[in-house]
Design an enzyme around this catalytic site. Structure first.
Site, PDB file in Angstrom:
ATOM      1  N   HIS A  67       5.327 -10.618  10.063  1.00  0.00           N
ATOM      2  CA  HIS A  67       6.101 -10.296   8.863  1.00  0.00           C
ATOM      3  C   HIS A  67       7.584 -10.449   9.171  1.00  0.00           C
ATOM      4  O   HIS A  67       8.064  -9.953  10.199  1.00  0.00           O
ATOM      5  CB  HIS A  67       5.880  -8.844   8.423  1.00  0.00           C
ATOM      6  N   ASP A 117       1.712  -7.619  13.662  1.00  0.00           N
ATOM      7  CA  ASP A 117       2.505  -6.633  12.914  1.00  0.00           C
ATOM      8  C   ASP A 117       3.660  -6.049  13.739  1.00  0.00           C
ATOM      9  O   ASP A 117       4.671  -5.614  13.162  1.00  0.00           O
ATOM     10  CB  ASP A 117       1.609  -5.467  12.469  1.00  0.00           C
ATOM     11  N   HIS A 148       0.800  -1.228   0.000  1.00  0.00           N
ATOM     12  CA  HIS A 148       0.000   0.000   0.000  1.00  0.00           C
ATOM     13  C   HIS A 148       0.839   1.289   0.000  1.00  0.00           C
ATOM     14  O   HIS A 148       0.717   2.152   0.852  1.00  0.00           O
ATOM     15  CB  HIS A 148      -1.125   0.013   1.047  1.00  0.00           C
ATOM     16  N   TYR A 174      10.181  -0.269   8.353  1.00  0.00           N
ATOM     17  CA  TYR A 174       8.816  -0.697   8.697  1.00  0.00           C
ATOM     18  C   TYR A 174       8.260   0.205   9.805  1.00  0.00           C
ATOM     19  O   TYR A 174       7.137   0.700   9.726  1.00  0.00           O
ATOM     20  CB  TYR A 174       8.939  -2.146   9.148  1.00  0.00           C
ATOM     21  N   ASP A 181      -3.761  -8.640   4.610  1.00  0.00           N
ATOM     22  CA  ASP A 181      -2.536  -9.437   4.435  1.00  0.00           C
ATOM     23  C   ASP A 181      -2.488 -10.594   5.439  1.00  0.00           C
ATOM     24  O   ASP A 181      -1.715 -11.541   5.259  1.00  0.00           O
ATOM     25  CB  ASP A 181      -1.268  -8.566   4.520  1.00  0.00           C
ATOM     26  N   HIS A 217      -1.541  -1.656  15.033  1.00  0.00           N
ATOM     27  CA  HIS A 217      -1.721  -0.339  14.440  1.00  0.00           C
ATOM     28  C   HIS A 217      -3.152  -0.095  13.949  1.00  0.00           C
ATOM     29  O   HIS A 217      -3.431   0.979  13.381  1.00  0.00           O
ATOM     30  CB  HIS A 217      -0.712  -0.112  13.300  1.00  0.00           C
ATOM     31  N   GLU A 274      -6.286  -6.850   9.021  1.00  0.00           N
ATOM     32  CA  GLU A 274      -5.853  -6.312   7.719  1.00  0.00           C
ATOM     33  C   GLU A 274      -5.712  -7.496   6.740  1.00  0.00           C
ATOM     34  O   GLU A 274      -5.261  -8.595   7.127  1.00  0.00           O
ATOM     35  CB  GLU A 274      -4.542  -5.526   7.871  1.00  0.00           C
ATOM     36  N   HIS A 319      -5.328  -9.736  13.974  1.00  0.00           N
ATOM     37  CA  HIS A 319      -5.463  -8.450  13.256  1.00  0.00           C
ATOM     38  C   HIS A 319      -6.143  -8.722  11.918  1.00  0.00           C
ATOM     39  O   HIS A 319      -5.827  -9.707  11.249  1.00  0.00           O
ATOM     40  CB  HIS A 319      -4.054  -7.883  13.083  1.00  0.00           C
TER      41      HIS A 319
END
Ligand code: FEO
Length: 396
Positions: free
Chosen positions: A223, A162, A23, A190, A81, A143, A79, A77
């Site tokens: 990640h 994350d 993104h 990051y 991904d 986040h 999101e 989370h």
């Protein structure tokens, strides 16, 4: 090959070697979507992967267990991904129960409809799997509002989603199997591009972890590499970054039309460097904003240069300032400069934005008409001197 973190805890994620844009953040070294499988009396997955990687994910799980035997799926989370693979998993294995925060349940319903079998958990809740227990800790807005981490005390293992991650595709899964400089570079990038504006909250969470006296001997983010050799290293780095500790360094971020603003940038860089403070020019059409943000994180000074175009800031500089305003780095000295032909609004507009970001603006800005002359160059030297003195006097 099975990748084991702890007894009966495995990595079953996916490697996205070719990802170059997350993104809008340039991911030059690719990414991974880490998912963890805990084989206990209740077989449990922690986090999923991005939707196109469902096949790779299920393939890794099948090397260890029949996915149809998985009892629980923890969604730290939402999101996509991490959650993009959940609808397909539930479609194939409808007996699974998903656990997430209340905010995550609402978010999952918005993304995928209300068909996912989600139960909610909150800070302090635990889930006994057999020999191991999952402890949940919500970290809202670190986040996203739904974010949480999962801790396994029996293994002293923090599954941090994350937090503490990096966008880095690699064959090794652990910090001791990777290049330390490369990991810390990507971890810093990051943090600078995803988390810097959350620094006060991150300080609160680090304090909470310390008060809870969680024993942590491994951090497995969603990640990048898993911190098993030295998890303290990334915790220390997060502490420093969230306190805005930075180097005696000034970055000169600019763009240019007919090289006058570039001349001004170079004058500033050389003057600052000649005073013994590290300085670096970063031209916006040659450096991506996400790479520049990494340099912002560890610099005490930021100088921003733009020519005036159409009575405003040059578009690449405006783009960067918009990004900077969202990420809101703090405790940095800043100023602006730039060339102009007849009206010269860019410098004033940059100064206004630097105030909005709440940076410490140290100068009204230097403007040069068409091409910097002796008088304008001398104003640049004064600005460089002012920046150097501010940095020398700054107490951490
Ligand atoms: Fe890795 Fe916020 O998703």
């Amino acid at each position: 090959m099975k990748v084991q973190l702890k007894n009966s805890v495995y990595w079953v994620g996916a490697i996205d070697w070719n990802l170059r844009d997350f993104h809008g953040y340039i991911t030059g070294r690719g990414a991974t979507y880490n998912s963890y499988l805990i084989v206990d009396e209740k077989i449990t997955l922690v986090d999923g992967v991005k939707k196109p990687f469902v096949g790779e994910w299920l393939g890794r799980i099948k090397q260890i267990v029949d996915p149809g035997k998985i009892d629980y799926l923890i969604c730290n989370h939402i999101e996509p991904d991490h959650s993009g693979s959940l609808p397909e998993f539930v479609k194939q294995f409808p007996e699974v129960k998903i656990f997430s925060t209340k905010m995550a349940r609402a978010g999952l319903a918005k993304y995928y409809g209300s068909g996912l079998p989600v139960e909610t958990v909150k800070t302090g809740d635990t889930l006994k799997l057999g020999r191991k227990t999952l402890h949940f800790l919500e970290i809202p807005m670190v986040h996203w509002p739904d974010s949480m981490v999962t801790y396994i005390p029996e293994d002293k293992l923090l599954l941090s989603n994350d937090a503490f991650g990096q966008h880095l595709a690699s064959t090794g899964r652990f910090d001791d199997e990777a290049d330390q400089e490369e990991i810390m570079f990507e971890a810093q990038k990051y943090y600078a591009n995803l988390l810097i504006h959350l620094s006060p909250l991150i300080q609160t969470i680090l304090k909470k972890i310390s008060e809870l006296k969680l024993e942590i001997d491994m951090i497995a983010p969603s990640h990048g590499i898993i911190w098993r050799k030295d998890p303290g290293k990334i915790i220390q780095a997060y502490n420093d970054w969230s306190l805005f500790k930075a180097k005696d360094k000034v970055i000169v971020i600019y763009d240019t039309m007919w090289k006058s603003t570039e001349k001004m940038a170079n004058t500033l860089v050389h003057a600052i460097a000649n005073s013994g403070i590290a300085a670096k020019p970063l031209k916006l059409r040659e450096n991506h904003r996400s790479d520049i943000m990494m340099e912002v994180l560890d610099s005490k000074g930021i100088l921003i240069g733009s020519p005036t175009l159409h009575r405003n800031i040059f578009p690449t500089v405006a783009d960067f300032l918009c990004y900077l305003k969202g990420l809101k780095p703090q405790k940095k000295f800043a100023a602006a400069f730039g060339s102009y032909g007849w009206s010269g609004e860019a410098v004033n507009n940059i100064i206004d934005m630097l105030h909005e970001v709440q940076l410490d603006v140290i100068d009204p800005g230097v403007k040069a008409r068409y091409v910097p002359d002796d008088s304008e160059n001398s104003q640049l030297l004064s600005l460089a001197e002012k920046m150097v003195s501010k940095i020398r006097d700054k107490k951490e």
